[in-house]
Design a protein around this motif. Structure first.
Motif, PDB file in Angstrom:
ATOM      1  N   ASP A 148       1.002  -1.220  -0.177  1.00 60.99           N
ATOM      2  CA  ASP A 148      -0.051   0.042  -0.022  1.00 60.99           C
ATOM      3  C   ASP A 148       1.114   1.512  -0.091  1.00 60.99           C
ATOM      4  N   THR A 151       1.974   2.004  -3.307  1.00 61.32           N
ATOM      5  CA  THR A 151       1.352   2.348  -4.336  1.00 61.32           C
ATOM      6  C   THR A 151       1.441   3.913  -4.372  1.00 61.32           C
ATOM      7  N   ARG A 158      -3.299  -0.251  -6.652  1.00 59.54           N
ATOM      8  CA  ARG A 158      -2.858  -1.613  -6.307  1.00 59.54           C
ATOM      9  C   ARG A 158      -2.937  -2.598  -7.384  1.00 59.54           C
TER      10      ARG A 158
END
Length: 198
Positions: A148, A151, A158
Motif C-alpha cells: 500500500d 502504491t 494497487r
C-alpha cells in the motif's frame, strides 16, 4: 541502466532483488539471497537459550556482529555485480518491522516470544545498517503495509502494482528454481530509470 535493490529479511538470510526499468515497465535483473549468519549458526537468541547469562550475552553479541558484517558484505557484493554488468545502482529498499522495546538480552531470553521478535528485528536492522554502510540511498517500508505504501510512492493503483509484481515474478522462473540458485541474473540491455526499488 539504473538499478535499485530490494531486500526482505528472513531468519538468517535475506531475499534480494535487483530491479531496473521504470515504474511502467520494471525489469528483474537479479534475484538472490544474502547470508546473514555464518554457516551452521542458528537463530541468535534461540542459540543462546539455556546458556549462563554472561555466555548468552556474549553469544548473542557475536551473532549480531557477524550478521552486520555479512549484511554489509552481501549488499556490497550485489552492488559489485550490478556495476560489473554495466548498470548504475541508484538505491536500495528494505522492508522493516515495527521496532523493539529497549529489552536487554536477559529480558529477551526470559520470554520465548520475545526471542522471535528480536531475531526478526535484528535481521531487518542489519540490512538497513548494511545499506547505509555501502552508502546507498535508502528507502524503508514497513513490511506489513509495504504494498500500500509503494502504491502511494509510485502513484499507481494497487491492481497495477500487483500486475507488475506478477510479471516480475514470472520472469524469475519457477519458485523452486529461484530458491535453489544462489543467484539468478536476468540482465536486460534496455536503458531507463527505476522509480523505486522493489
Amino acid at each position: 541502466m539504473r538499478v535499485a535493490l530490494g531486500l526482505k529479511a528472513r531468519t538468517g538470510r535475506a531475499a534480494l532483488v535487483a530491479v531496473a526499468g521504470d515504474v511502467h515497465e520494471p525489469q528483474l535483473v537479479e534475484r538472490s539471497q544474502i547470508q546473514l549468519l555464518p554457516d551452521g549458526a542458528f537463530a541468535p537468541y534461540h542459540a543462546a537459550e539455556g546458556l549462563a547469562p554472561e555466555d548468552a550475552r556474549e553469544s548473542v553479541g557475536q551473532s549480531i556482529a557477524a550478521a552486520h558484517r555479512l549484511a554489509a558484505s552481501g549488499i556490497r557484493e550485489a552492488a559489485r555485480r550490478v556495476a560489473e554488468a554495466g548498470h548504475e545502482l541508484c538505491g536500495c529498499a528494505v522492508l522493516i518491522g515495527t521496532g523493539m522495546p529497549d529489552w536487554s538480552t536477559d529480558e529477551i531470553l526470559a520470554v520465548h516470544v520475545r526471542m522471535h521478535k528480536a531475531e526478526g528485528e535484528l535481521f531487518r536492522d542489519v540490512l538497513v545498517a548494511g545499506a547505509r554502510a555501502c552508502d546507498l540511498e535508502l528507502t524503508t517500508l514497513p513490511d506489513k503495509s509495504a504494498l500500500d505504501d509503494a502504491t502511494k510512492m509510485l502513484g499507481m493503483t494497487r491492481a497495477r502494482l500487483d500486475a507488475h509484481l506478477a510479471t516480475l515474478g514470472k520472469s524469475a522462473g519457477p519458485h523452486g528454481a529461484k530458491t535453489r540458485r544462489k543467484r539468478q541474473p536476468l540482465l536486460s540491455s534496455r536503458s531507463s530509470t527505476p522509480s523505486a526499488a522493489a
